[in-house]
Design an enzyme around this catalytic site. Structure first.
Site, PDB file in Angstrom:
ATOM      1  N   GLY A   9       0.826  -1.203   0.000  1.00 54.20           N
ATOM      2  CA  GLY A   9       0.000   0.000   0.000  1.00 54.20           C
ATOM      3  C   GLY A   9       0.856   1.246   0.000  1.00 54.20           C
ATOM      4  CE  LYS A  37      -5.839  -1.831  -8.692  1.00 56.77           C
ATOM      5  NZ  LYS A  37      -6.207  -1.003  -9.872  1.00 56.77           N
ATOM      6  CB  THR A  76      -5.963  -1.895   6.006  1.00 59.79           C
ATOM      7  OG1 THR A  76      -4.720  -1.884   5.294  1.00 59.79           O
ATOM      8  CG2 THR A  76      -7.117  -1.842   5.027  1.00 59.79           C
ATOM      9  CG  HIS A 132     -11.881   9.970   7.461  1.00 62.40           C
ATOM     10  ND1 HIS A 132     -12.797   9.645   8.443  1.00 62.40           N
ATOM     11  CD2 HIS A 132     -10.661   9.654   7.960  1.00 62.40           C
ATOM     12  CE1 HIS A 132     -12.150   9.150   9.493  1.00 62.40           C
ATOM     13  NE2 HIS A 132     -10.862   9.140   9.223  1.00 62.40           N
ATOM     14  CE  LYS A 136     -11.704   5.990   6.592  1.00 64.77           C
ATOM     15  NZ  LYS A 136     -10.547   5.081   6.497  1.00 64.77           N
TER      16      LYS A 136
END
Length: 244
Positions: A9, A37, A76, A132, A136
């Site tokens: 990430g 990914k 996360t 946020h 997000k």
């Protein structure tokens, strides 16, 4: 001794901040900067894994790290009570490994959540408003979810909060019986208000994040605790000594 860290990430805002912070901190080096990914083969060359991705892929990353024998720091969102319970059962099979899940790395936010859990025992009306940035993805935030769960746990002998008319969508999403209202807007980093209503009074606990630098102390504290962690640790509370 320098610990090698793989950051998954690292192309995101928080992951990039964490990777840069780790790279300039003595005793650590980033050996892999991965997106959510990318393949995870690089985890095998790391001593520690940091997951700063998105809720849909986070469990896969954690499982890959554990299968490779690596402890994991998870920043996360989306790790609710059900997911954490499953992770706890998985770690029971791996007594030499630990996972630290941190809904919010801000020390101020952790303290605000702890204060909210204390106040929750004295007020029957409680609601959470969290805001946020528009980027997000998930809502409610991990911080709001943990705050609601801790308030409800503190009220175990008192029962759920009073939350009238929650069948109406405008009343927010109930988390552990507490209505949570989420805003996603440009110009906001992060803010949470926990509002307590009582006879003739209102208590409001507010925490506002002004910049990403507020996360740095918490990231480093959790990362330094990770090699010795065993089992599942949720939140900075224990790391900061708030559970003592």
């Amino acid at each position: 001794m320098t610990s090698r860290v793989a950051v998954v990430g690292a192309t995101g805002k928080l992951g990039g901040l964490a990777a840069d912070l780790i790279d300039r901190t003595e005793g650590f080096e980033v050996t892999a900067r991965l997106s959510s990914k990318d393949g995870l083969d690089a985890l095998a060359d790391a001593d520690l894994v940091v997951d700063m991705t998105v809720p849909v892929v986070s469990p896969t990353i954690v499982e890959a790290a554990l299968s490779a024998g690596k402890p994991v720091l998870v920043g996360t969102s989306g790790w609710n009570a059900e997911r954490l319970a499953k992770l706890g059962h998985r770690l029971a099979e791996l007594p030499d490994l630990g996972v630290i899940v941190v809904p919010n790395f801000s020390v101020g936010s952790v303290l605000a959540t702890r204060f909210a859990a204390i106040a929750g025992r004295y007020f029957d009306s409680v609601e959470i408003i969290e805001a946020h940035a528009a980027t997000k993805i998930d809502s409610p935030s991990g911080t709001a979810t943990r705050t609601a769960e801790l308030i409800t746990a503190a009220r175990a002998e008192l029962g759920p909060v009073a939350a009238p008319h929650v069948d109406q969508r405008a009343r927010g999403q109930q988390v552990a019986s507490i209505p949570v209202h989420s805003m996603r807007m440009s110009g906001i980093v992060a803010q949470q208000d926990v509002v307590f209503g009582g006879e003739g009074e209102v208590l409001r606990l507010t925490h506002q994040t002004i910049s990403g630098r507020s996360y740095e102390a918490g990231i480093l504290a959790a990362l330094r605790a990770l090699p010795d962690a065993r089992g599942l640790t949720v939140g900075l509370d224990a790391i900061l000594g708030l559970d003592d």
